[in-house]
Write a protein that holds these residues in place. Structure first.
Motif, PDB file in Angstrom:
ATOM      1  N   GLY A 293       0.864  -1.094   0.005  1.00  0.00           N
ATOM      2  CA  GLY A 293      -0.087  -0.006   0.090  1.00  0.00           C
ATOM      3  C   GLY A 293       0.845   1.509  -0.079  1.00  0.00           C
ATOM      4  N   GLN A 294       2.118   1.202   0.330  1.00  0.00           N
ATOM      5  CA  GLN A 294       2.931   2.312   0.365  1.00  0.00           C
ATOM      6  C   GLN A 294       3.072   3.180  -0.798  1.00  0.00           C
ATOM      7  N   SER A 295       2.942   2.245  -2.151  1.00  0.00           N
ATOM      8  CA  SER A 295       3.044   2.826  -3.191  1.00  0.00           C
ATOM      9  C   SER A 295       1.811   3.970  -3.640  1.00  0.00           C
ATOM     10  N   GLU A 296       0.783   3.463  -3.360  1.00  0.00           N
ATOM     11  CA  GLU A 296      -0.287   4.352  -3.351  1.00  0.00           C
ATOM     12  C   GLU A 296      -0.302   5.577  -2.466  1.00  0.00           C
ATOM     13  N   GLU A 297       0.098   5.197  -1.161  1.00  0.00           N
ATOM     14  CA  GLU A 297       0.283   6.189  -0.250  1.00  0.00           C
ATOM     15  C   GLU A 297       1.138   7.535  -0.480  1.00  0.00           C
ATOM     16  N   THR A 298       2.431   6.861  -1.103  1.00  0.00           N
ATOM     17  CA  THR A 298       3.509   7.877  -1.351  1.00  0.00           C
ATOM     18  C   THR A 298       3.003   8.725  -2.490  1.00  0.00           C
ATOM     19  N   ILE A 299       2.375   8.255  -3.447  1.00  0.00           N
ATOM     20  CA  ILE A 299       1.869   8.972  -4.628  1.00  0.00           C
ATOM     21  C   ILE A 299       0.926  10.046  -4.194  1.00  0.00           C
ATOM     22  N   GLY A 300      -0.133   9.528  -3.175  1.00  0.00           N
ATOM     23  CA  GLY A 300      -1.191  10.432  -2.792  1.00  0.00           C
ATOM     24  C   GLY A 300      -0.490  11.570  -1.978  1.00  0.00           C
ATOM     25  N   LYS A 301       0.599  11.364  -1.268  1.00  0.00           N
ATOM     26  CA  LYS A 301       1.301  12.459  -0.471  1.00  0.00           C
ATOM     27  C   LYS A 301       1.900  13.308  -1.565  1.00  0.00           C
ATOM     28  N   TRP A 302       2.459  12.880  -2.446  1.00  0.00           N
ATOM     29  CA  TRP A 302       2.886  13.756  -3.612  1.00  0.00           C
ATOM     30  C   TRP A 302       2.198  14.469  -4.654  1.00  0.00           C
ATOM     31  N   LEU A 303       0.808  13.828  -4.592  1.00  0.00           N
ATOM     32  CA  LEU A 303      -0.171  14.525  -5.429  1.00  0.00           C
ATOM     33  C   LEU A 303      -0.756  16.018  -4.463  1.00  0.00           C
ATOM     34  N   LYS A 304      -0.707  15.546  -3.307  1.00  0.00           N
ATOM     35  CA  LYS A 304      -1.427  16.748  -2.251  1.00  0.00           C
ATOM     36  C   LYS A 304      -0.348  17.571  -2.131  1.00  0.00           C
ATOM     37  N   GLU A 305       0.902  17.433  -1.987  1.00  0.00           N
ATOM     38  CA  GLU A 305       1.731  18.324  -1.981  1.00  0.00           C
ATOM     39  C   GLU A 305       1.931  19.173  -3.281  1.00  0.00           C
ATOM     40  N   ARG A 306       1.927  18.543  -4.426  1.00  0.00           N
ATOM     41  CA  ARG A 306       1.909  19.342  -5.497  1.00  0.00           C
ATOM     42  C   ARG A 306       0.876  19.960  -5.947  1.00  0.00           C
ATOM     43  N   GLY A 307      -0.313  19.652  -5.474  1.00  0.00           N
ATOM     44  CA  GLY A 307      -1.699  20.067  -5.908  1.00  0.00           C
ATOM     45  C   GLY A 307      -1.823  19.682  -7.482  1.00  0.00           C
ATOM     46  N   ASN A 308      -1.486  18.858  -7.848  1.00  0.00           N
ATOM     47  CA  ASN A 308      -1.607  18.706  -9.375  1.00  0.00           C
ATOM     48  C   ASN A 308      -2.508  17.791  -9.898  1.00  0.00           C
ATOM     49  N   ARG A 309      -3.556  17.153  -9.057  1.00  0.00           N
ATOM     50  CA  ARG A 309      -4.189  15.895  -9.383  1.00  0.00           C
ATOM     51  C   ARG A 309      -5.081  16.087 -10.657  1.00  0.00           C
ATOM     52  N   ASP A 310      -5.413  17.139 -11.154  1.00  0.00           N
ATOM     53  CA  ASP A 310      -6.215  17.352 -12.306  1.00  0.00           C
ATOM     54  C   ASP A 310      -5.331  17.133 -13.775  1.00  0.00           C
ATOM     55  N   ASP A 311      -3.782  17.330 -13.437  1.00  0.00           N
ATOM     56  CA  ASP A 311      -3.013  17.043 -14.465  1.00  0.00           C
ATOM     57  C   ASP A 311      -2.442  15.738 -14.655  1.00  0.00           C
ATOM     58  N   VAL A 312      -2.823  14.782 -13.678  1.00  0.00           N
ATOM     59  CA  VAL A 312      -2.222  13.387 -13.573  1.00  0.00           C
ATOM     60  C   VAL A 312      -3.256  12.219 -13.815  1.00  0.00           C
ATOM     61  N   VAL A 313      -2.602  11.377 -14.672  1.00  0.00           N
ATOM     62  CA  VAL A 313      -3.638  10.221 -14.705  1.00  0.00           C
ATOM     63  C   VAL A 313      -2.903   8.952 -14.052  1.00  0.00           C
ATOM     64  N   ILE A 314      -3.834   8.857 -13.229  1.00  0.00           N
ATOM     65  CA  ILE A 314      -3.468   7.616 -12.214  1.00  0.00           C
ATOM     66  C   ILE A 314      -3.837   6.310 -12.812  1.00  0.00           C
TER      67      ILE A 314
ATOM     68  N   GLU B  31      -8.528   6.034  -0.942  1.00  0.00           N
ATOM     69  CA  GLU B  31      -8.135   6.514   0.304  1.00  0.00           C
ATOM     70  C   GLU B  31      -7.012   6.791   0.327  1.00  0.00           C
ATOM     71  N   ARG B  32      -6.149   5.862   0.006  1.00  0.00           N
ATOM     72  CA  ARG B  32      -4.703   5.993  -0.061  1.00  0.00           C
ATOM     73  C   ARG B  32      -3.934   7.107  -0.880  1.00  0.00           C
ATOM     74  N   LEU B  33      -4.607   7.004  -2.150  1.00  0.00           N
ATOM     75  CA  LEU B  33      -4.366   8.170  -2.999  1.00  0.00           C
ATOM     76  C   LEU B  33      -4.898   9.519  -2.971  1.00  0.00           C
ATOM     77  N   GLY B  34      -5.719   9.524  -1.914  1.00  0.00           N
ATOM     78  CA  GLY B  34      -6.293  11.145  -1.469  1.00  0.00           C
ATOM     79  C   GLY B  34      -7.208  11.657  -2.553  1.00  0.00           C
TER      80      GLY B  34
END
Length: 313
Positions: free
Chosen positions: A55-76, A104-107
């Motif tokens: 689960g850490q893969s999704e969790e770290t990606i979620g943390k990165w997405l939140k910090e960068r504020g770029n969810r709309d630009d990313v294809v998961i 949940e993990r990806l936020g």
């Protein structure tokens, strides 16, 4: 970086997809470097899965997405319903559970590309398609696909979806590489053979290949007398693959590129839409992949690289 279109996903998908099966909390700085470099160079799609790194893969990606504020630009692209020690887990309940945990993990409240990680042919495709369409209707999934499903099961599922007015699978993610595996990497894995590729060419269903570069087989690190890596020996060591490697080396010399770039170009230049999952861990590896993806191979070159019938006979 070039892109492909996948029905159901409103965003274009770059044909190089960054893998994340080494993303853990203790290397989060490296995770950030990898993803920042990948997006800076033009990529936009990250591959992960419910089971990666516990689960850490999704969790770290979620943390990165939140910090960068770029969810709309990313294809998961994430995957669920992988088997466990008790056996297959491709039921509506397992899909519901894994998807909820991944969100949940990806936020995030939606997944751009959701794939079933394994198949269970004991479960009717109608049950699976119905379950996935409930999530599409709720907006939790945009496009559905399958990893490690045969093309026959994909066709069966899509026939049912079409007849029922439902969304079908719009991408597949098996292994496809210039080196042909002697046996599956892991139990339940599917590699695209000639019949599968012919089906993709007829249907033009996008194929997103894992182990697209055959786990480094074409890096030059391997030879018939180098037997230390038991996994690579088991899966890839064969006379036919050594001939494919020799031809890749010859073509690479003619084009002034590397063997590993020829192997990547083989996946990218198929006569149907493809994406290659890559495991680049630094900027030099990433640039090599970008350059490899830009190599144009003709149908004749693809055929010559792959078909070594005289060796296999």
């Amino acid at each position: 970086m070039e892109t492909i279109r996948i029905a159901g996903c409103p965003k274009p998908v770059t044909n190089l997809i960054q893998g994340s099966d080494f993303f853990t909390h203790d290397v989060y700085g490296k995770v950030c470097d990898v993803l920042d470099n990948y997006f800076a160079i033009g990529g936009n799609t990250i591959d992960t899965a419910h089971i990666y790194c516990g689960g850490q893969s999704e969790e770290t990606i979620g943390k990165w997405l939140k910090e960068r504020g770029n969810r709309d630009d990313v294809v998961i692209l994430t995957k669920g319903a992988h088997h466990n020690a008790d056996g297959p887990r491709v039921t509506p309940e397992d899909i519901d559970s894994d998807l909820a945990k991944s969100l949940e993990r990806l936020g995030t409240d939606y997944i751009d590309l959701y794939a079933l990680h394994r198949d269970d042919e004991n479960i009717p495709v109608s049950v699976i398609i119905d379950a996935l369409n409930r999530h599409i209707g709720a907006g939790r999934i945009h496009a559905i696909g399958a990893s490690n499903w045969t093309h026959q099961r994909l066709q069966e599922a899509n026939d049912y979806a079409a007849a029922s007015g439902l969304a079908g699978f719009t991408f597949s993610s098996p292994n496809l590489s210039l080196a042909k595996p002697n046996e599956p990497h892991w139990k339940g894995c599917v590699s695209a053979d000639a019949e599968t590729c012919a089906w993709h060419e007829r249907t033009q269903l996008p194929l997103l290949s894992w182990s697209s570069q055959a786990r480094g087989f074409f890096t030059g690190r391997f030879a018939p007398d180098k037997l230390e890596d038991k996994e690579i020996v088991r899966v890839y060591y064969s006379d036919a693959n050594w001939e494919r490697l020799r031809r890749a080396q010859e073509l690479a010399a003619r084009k002034g590129v590397s063997m590993i770039q020829i192997a990547l170009a083989y996946v990218i230049n198929q006569p149907f839409p493809t994406g290659a999952l890559i495991g680049a861990r630094d900027l030099s590896e990433l640039q090599s992949c970008v350059d490899g993806a830009q190599i144009k191979l003709t149908a004749e070159e693809l055929n010559w690289l792959e078909h070594v019938d005289t060796v296999e006979a």
